[in-house]
Design a protein around this motif. Structure first.
Motif, PDB file in Angstrom:
ATOM      1  N   LEU A  68      -1.593  45.295  35.927  1.00  0.00           N
ATOM      2  CA  LEU A  68      -2.774  45.317  35.060  1.00  0.00           C
ATOM      3  C   LEU A  68      -4.015  45.673  35.869  1.00  0.00           C
ATOM      4  O   LEU A  68      -4.865  46.449  35.429  1.00  0.00           O
ATOM      5  CB  LEU A  68      -2.966  43.962  34.387  1.00  0.00           C
ATOM      6  CG  LEU A  68      -2.132  43.672  33.147  1.00  0.00           C
ATOM      7  CD1 LEU A  68      -2.418  42.264  32.635  1.00  0.00           C
ATOM      8  CD2 LEU A  68      -2.431  44.685  32.042  1.00  0.00           C
ATOM      9  N   LEU A  69      -4.132  45.097  37.057  1.00  0.00           N
ATOM     10  CA  LEU A  69      -5.275  45.406  37.919  1.00  0.00           C
ATOM     11  C   LEU A  69      -5.272  46.887  38.290  1.00  0.00           C
ATOM     12  O   LEU A  69      -6.314  47.559  38.198  1.00  0.00           O
ATOM     13  CB  LEU A  69      -5.225  44.554  39.184  1.00  0.00           C
ATOM     14  CG  LEU A  69      -6.379  44.774  40.185  1.00  0.00           C
ATOM     15  CD1 LEU A  69      -6.778  43.474  40.843  1.00  0.00           C
ATOM     16  CD2 LEU A  69      -6.003  45.786  41.258  1.00  0.00           C
ATOM     17  N   ILE A  70      -4.116  47.394  38.686  1.00  0.00           N
ATOM     18  CA  ILE A  70      -4.016  48.810  39.074  1.00  0.00           C
ATOM     19  C   ILE A  70      -4.410  49.718  37.914  1.00  0.00           C
ATOM     20  O   ILE A  70      -5.193  50.672  38.083  1.00  0.00           O
ATOM     21  CB  ILE A  70      -2.582  49.126  39.559  1.00  0.00           C
ATOM     22  CG1 ILE A  70      -2.289  48.377  40.863  1.00  0.00           C
ATOM     23  CG2 ILE A  70      -2.403  50.631  39.741  1.00  0.00           C
ATOM     24  CD1 ILE A  70      -0.846  48.462  41.303  1.00  0.00           C
ATOM     25  N   ALA A  71      -3.905  49.428  36.729  1.00  0.00           N
ATOM     26  CA  ALA A  71      -4.221  50.256  35.558  1.00  0.00           C
ATOM     27  C   ALA A  71      -5.716  50.213  35.243  1.00  0.00           C
ATOM     28  O   ALA A  71      -6.328  51.232  34.910  1.00  0.00           O
ATOM     29  CB  ALA A  71      -3.400  49.793  34.358  1.00  0.00           C
ATOM     30  N   ALA A  72      -6.295  49.018  35.349  1.00  0.00           N
ATOM     31  CA  ALA A  72      -7.722  48.865  35.044  1.00  0.00           C
ATOM     32  C   ALA A  72      -8.586  49.627  36.046  1.00  0.00           C
ATOM     33  O   ALA A  72      -9.543  50.327  35.670  1.00  0.00           O
ATOM     34  CB  ALA A  72      -8.097  47.384  35.032  1.00  0.00           C
ATOM     35  N   VAL A  73      -8.250  49.485  37.323  1.00  0.00           N
ATOM     36  CA  VAL A  73      -9.035  50.177  38.356  1.00  0.00           C
ATOM     37  C   VAL A  73      -8.939  51.685  38.182  1.00  0.00           C
ATOM     38  O   VAL A  73      -9.944  52.402  38.273  1.00  0.00           O
ATOM     39  CB  VAL A  73      -8.570  49.763  39.768  1.00  0.00           C
ATOM     40  CG1 VAL A  73      -9.266  50.608  40.834  1.00  0.00           C
ATOM     41  CG2 VAL A  73      -8.866  48.279  40.011  1.00  0.00           C
ATOM     42  N   LYS A  74      -7.763  52.206  37.904  1.00  0.00           N
ATOM     43  CA  LYS A  74      -7.609  53.650  37.713  1.00  0.00           C
ATOM     44  C   LYS A  74      -8.381  54.135  36.491  1.00  0.00           C
ATOM     45  O   LYS A  74      -8.944  55.236  36.499  1.00  0.00           O
ATOM     46  CB  LYS A  74      -6.122  54.009  37.600  1.00  0.00           C
ATOM     47  CG  LYS A  74      -5.374  53.923  38.929  1.00  0.00           C
ATOM     48  CD  LYS A  74      -3.956  54.451  38.823  1.00  0.00           C
ATOM     49  CE  LYS A  74      -3.282  54.492  40.180  1.00  0.00           C
ATOM     50  NZ  LYS A  74      -1.900  55.014  40.122  1.00  0.00           N
ATOM     51  N   THR A  75      -8.418  53.311  35.445  1.00  0.00           N
ATOM     52  CA  THR A  75      -9.203  53.681  34.259  1.00  0.00           C
ATOM     53  C   THR A  75     -10.687  53.748  34.603  1.00  0.00           C
ATOM     54  O   THR A  75     -11.407  54.651  34.164  1.00  0.00           O
ATOM     55  CB  THR A  75      -8.967  52.670  33.118  1.00  0.00           C
ATOM     56  OG1 THR A  75      -7.580  52.670  32.777  1.00  0.00           O
ATOM     57  CG2 THR A  75      -9.783  53.049  31.885  1.00  0.00           C
ATOM     58  N   LEU A  76     -11.171  52.799  35.399  1.00  0.00           N
ATOM     59  CA  LEU A  76     -12.566  52.811  35.841  1.00  0.00           C
ATOM     60  C   LEU A  76     -12.853  54.072  36.662  1.00  0.00           C
ATOM     61  O   LEU A  76     -13.876  54.738  36.458  1.00  0.00           O
ATOM     62  CB  LEU A  76     -12.878  51.563  36.671  1.00  0.00           C
ATOM     63  CG  LEU A  76     -12.895  50.221  35.936  1.00  0.00           C
ATOM     64  CD1 LEU A  76     -13.046  49.073  36.926  1.00  0.00           C
ATOM     65  CD2 LEU A  76     -14.022  50.180  34.907  1.00  0.00           C
ATOM     66  N   ILE A  77     -11.970  54.374  37.583  1.00  0.00           N
ATOM     67  CA  ILE A  77     -12.156  55.556  38.431  1.00  0.00           C
ATOM     68  C   ILE A  77     -12.205  56.811  37.576  1.00  0.00           C
ATOM     69  O   ILE A  77     -13.094  57.665  37.742  1.00  0.00           O
ATOM     70  CB  ILE A  77     -11.027  55.649  39.474  1.00  0.00           C
ATOM     71  CG1 ILE A  77     -11.124  54.496  40.477  1.00  0.00           C
ATOM     72  CG2 ILE A  77     -11.090  56.992  40.207  1.00  0.00           C
ATOM     73  CD1 ILE A  77      -9.953  54.403  41.446  1.00  0.00           C
ATOM     74  N   ASP A  78     -11.277  56.931  36.653  1.00  0.00           N
ATOM     75  CA  ASP A  78     -11.207  58.122  35.800  1.00  0.00           C
ATOM     76  C   ASP A  78     -12.388  58.215  34.835  1.00  0.00           C
ATOM     77  O   ASP A  78     -12.685  59.287  34.301  1.00  0.00           O
ATOM     78  CB  ASP A  78      -9.890  58.143  35.020  1.00  0.00           C
ATOM     79  CG  ASP A  78      -8.673  58.297  35.938  1.00  0.00           C
ATOM     80  OD1 ASP A  78      -8.864  58.735  37.088  1.00  0.00           O
ATOM     81  OD2 ASP A  78      -7.552  57.958  35.505  1.00  0.00           O
ATOM     82  N   SER A  79     -13.072  57.082  34.615  1.00  0.00           N
ATOM     83  CA  SER A  79     -14.265  57.073  33.748  1.00  0.00           C
ATOM     84  C   SER A  79     -15.515  57.496  34.502  1.00  0.00           C
ATOM     85  O   SER A  79     -16.587  57.620  33.903  1.00  0.00           O
ATOM     86  CB  SER A  79     -14.467  55.678  33.148  1.00  0.00           C
ATOM     87  OG  SER A  79     -13.369  55.317  32.329  1.00  0.00           O
ATOM     88  N   GLY A  80     -15.399  57.700  35.828  1.00  0.00           N
ATOM     89  CA  GLY A  80     -16.548  58.134  36.617  1.00  0.00           C
ATOM     90  C   GLY A  80     -17.420  57.006  37.115  1.00  0.00           C
ATOM     91  O   GLY A  80     -18.569  57.232  37.526  1.00  0.00           O
ATOM     92  N   VAL A  81     -16.890  55.772  37.073  1.00  0.00           N
ATOM     93  CA  VAL A  81     -17.649  54.618  37.574  1.00  0.00           C
ATOM     94  C   VAL A  81     -18.001  54.844  39.048  1.00  0.00           C
ATOM     95  O   VAL A  81     -17.222  55.438  39.802  1.00  0.00           O
ATOM     96  CB  VAL A  81     -16.808  53.336  37.388  1.00  0.00           C
ATOM     97  CG1 VAL A  81     -17.377  52.177  38.178  1.00  0.00           C
ATOM     98  CG2 VAL A  81     -16.728  52.980  35.910  1.00  0.00           C
ATOM     99  N   ALA A  82     -19.174  54.374  39.470  1.00  0.00           N
ATOM    100  CA  ALA A  82     -19.644  54.621  40.837  1.00  0.00           C
ATOM    101  C   ALA A  82     -18.892  53.805  41.872  1.00  0.00           C
ATOM    102  O   ALA A  82     -18.499  54.310  42.923  1.00  0.00           O
ATOM    103  CB  ALA A  82     -21.145  54.325  40.932  1.00  0.00           C
ATOM    104  N   CYS A  83     -18.696  52.512  41.601  1.00  0.00           N
ATOM    105  CA  CYS A  83     -17.995  51.652  42.549  1.00  0.00           C
ATOM    106  C   CYS A  83     -17.559  50.370  41.844  1.00  0.00           C
ATOM    107  O   CYS A  83     -18.001  50.072  40.724  1.00  0.00           O
ATOM    108  CB  CYS A  83     -18.853  51.329  43.767  1.00  0.00           C
ATOM    109  SG  CYS A  83     -20.273  50.285  43.422  1.00  0.00           S
ATOM    110  N   LEU A  84     -16.718  49.600  42.538  1.00  0.00           N
ATOM    111  CA  LEU A  84     -16.160  48.381  41.965  1.00  0.00           C
ATOM    112  C   LEU A  84     -16.214  47.266  42.992  1.00  0.00           C
ATOM    113  O   LEU A  84     -15.788  47.436  44.134  1.00  0.00           O
ATOM    114  CB  LEU A  84     -14.704  48.623  41.540  1.00  0.00           C
ATOM    115  CG  LEU A  84     -13.881  47.384  41.146  1.00  0.00           C
ATOM    116  CD1 LEU A  84     -14.439  46.735  39.886  1.00  0.00           C
ATOM    117  CD2 LEU A  84     -12.408  47.766  40.962  1.00  0.00           C
TER     118      LEU A  84
END
Length: 389
Positions: free
Chosen positions: A68-84
């Motif tokens: 779930l964490l991996i999927a969420a992080v990849k979704t954030l990355i693909d959304s163009g989020v600056a950082c996490l």
């Protein structure tokens, strides 16, 4: 002007975080703060987090399922989020494959512990973004002031829009750092300076371009106390800035707020001459012919004039390697002294005399003892400005 991930990592609240992705994504721009605190549903995250978001999460919803964490992080990355930023309550490390994916996508991920609070990060980053927004507005106002021929009343109105407490008399200082500095460094310096007793409510200091613009205003009765020669000394003494690290351009002491556009331009011109002449500080009243040249530096006729004087020298140099142009610039820089020019170029004085005679010949000024140096001097100063820019 913007806040980058690299700038954010220099903020006090992020000093002790652990960056997992190296310098990947450091140039990403941050526009707002967001928190991921609900159970991950891929379609729900679409549009919830957007390009340039700075996202924080503890990943409570994924504490028992790394996928779930991996999927969420990849979704954030693909959304163009600056950082996490991940609070290391449930995860103290991430899979290498995920870190590699983040690096490939120029994305930054960091971990932070119990001693760092969401609220502190959110507050500091948000305050910095607001400060940048405010400063962008100030820069736009200054650009409007100096980029247009405005009426006196409009200049005065814009001046009071910058600071409603401005008094009539004023001096403008433009302070530009010689060291490469990121936005975070600029704003930390500004925050420190703004809290000094040196700056009163009738003064303003804010970031402008690659430096700081300082507007010091005062009452009519204070005018006799103003000594322009001591302004830079007091500025450095009161601010604790290191003179060797900065270029300082100081305007005249102007008498009315409707001249603020001219005062700002004077400080910028003086600072520009510092760069050209490799001097650390200049007052506008010290820059000589540049008072005339700089306001018209983009003029067709100025360019036409200096090229008509110096192009023959350049062409002769290309053909004979005679070094006439360098001799001319050195001659002007040394105030027309043959001795100093010879020393600067490591040549015999007779060599300099010969080259100057050749320059006179090329310009058809052999018998002109009155206008040769003034014409050459103006042409060289325009040339130095053009080549510097």
């Amino acid at each position: 002007m913007s806040l980058t991930v690299s700038d954010a990592y220099k903020l006090k609240s992020l000093q002790n975080v652990t960056i997992l992705t190296g310098q990947s994504g450091f140039q990403n721009v941050i526009n707002r703060m967001s928190i991921l605190d609900y159970e991950f549903i891929s379609y729900k995250m679409q549009g919830e987090f957007i390009k340039n978001d700075f996202v924080l999460s503890s990943f409570l919803f994924a504490k028992d399922d790394i996928n779930l964490l991996i999927a969420a992080v990849k979704t954030l990355i693909d959304s163009g989020v600056a950082c996490l930023g991940i609070k290391n309550v449930y995860y103290k490390e991430l899979p290498e494959d995920l870190i590699s994916y983040a690096k490939q996508k120029s994305f930054s991920i960091f971990l932070f512990g119990y001693d760092i609070y969401f609220e502190d990060i959110i507050t500091e980053v948000t305050d910095t973004l607001r400060l940048i927004d405010k400063n962008q507005l100030l820069e736009m106002k200054v650009d409007n002031l100096i980029g247009n021929e405005l009426s006196r009343s409009l200049v005065r109105e814009l001046a009071l829009d910058i600071n409603s407490h401005f008094k009539e008399r004023f001096i403008v200082i433009y302070c530009k750092t010689l060291k490469h500095a990121d936005e975070g460094t600029h704003f930390r310096t500004l925050d420190r300076l703004k809290n000094l007793d040196y700056f009163k409510e009738e003064d303003s200091i804010f970031k402008y371009k690659q430096g700081m613009l300082v507007i010091l205003t005062f009452h009519d009765e204070d005018e006799k106390k103003i000594n322009l020669k001591k302004v830079t000394q007091e500025f450095y003494f009161r601010t604790s800035l290191i003179p060797d690290d900065y270029l300082l351009g100081v305007s005249d002491c102007l008498q009315a707020l409707h001249q603020l556009d001219k005062g700002i331009q004077q400080s910028l011109y003086a600072c520009k001459v510092c760069e050209i002449q490799q001097s650390h500080q200049k007052r506008f009243d010290e820059i000589g012919l540049y008072k005339v040249i700089l306001p018209f530096q983009n003029s067709f006729w100025l360019n036409y004039y200096y090229k008509s004087i110096l192009s023959p020298l350049e062409q002769y140099d290309k053909k004979y390697s005679a070094d006439l142009l360098r001799t001319a610039t050195s001659y002007v820089s040394n105030d027309g002294s043959i001795k100093k020019t010879a020393e600067a170029l490591f040549q015999h004085e007779n060599t300099i005399r010969y080259r100057l005679a050749k320059i006179r010949s090329l310009l058809s000024m052999e018998g002109d003892n009155h206008s040769f140096y003034p014409q050459l001097s103006i042409a060289v100063q325009i040339y130095q400005l053009e080549t510097f820019v």
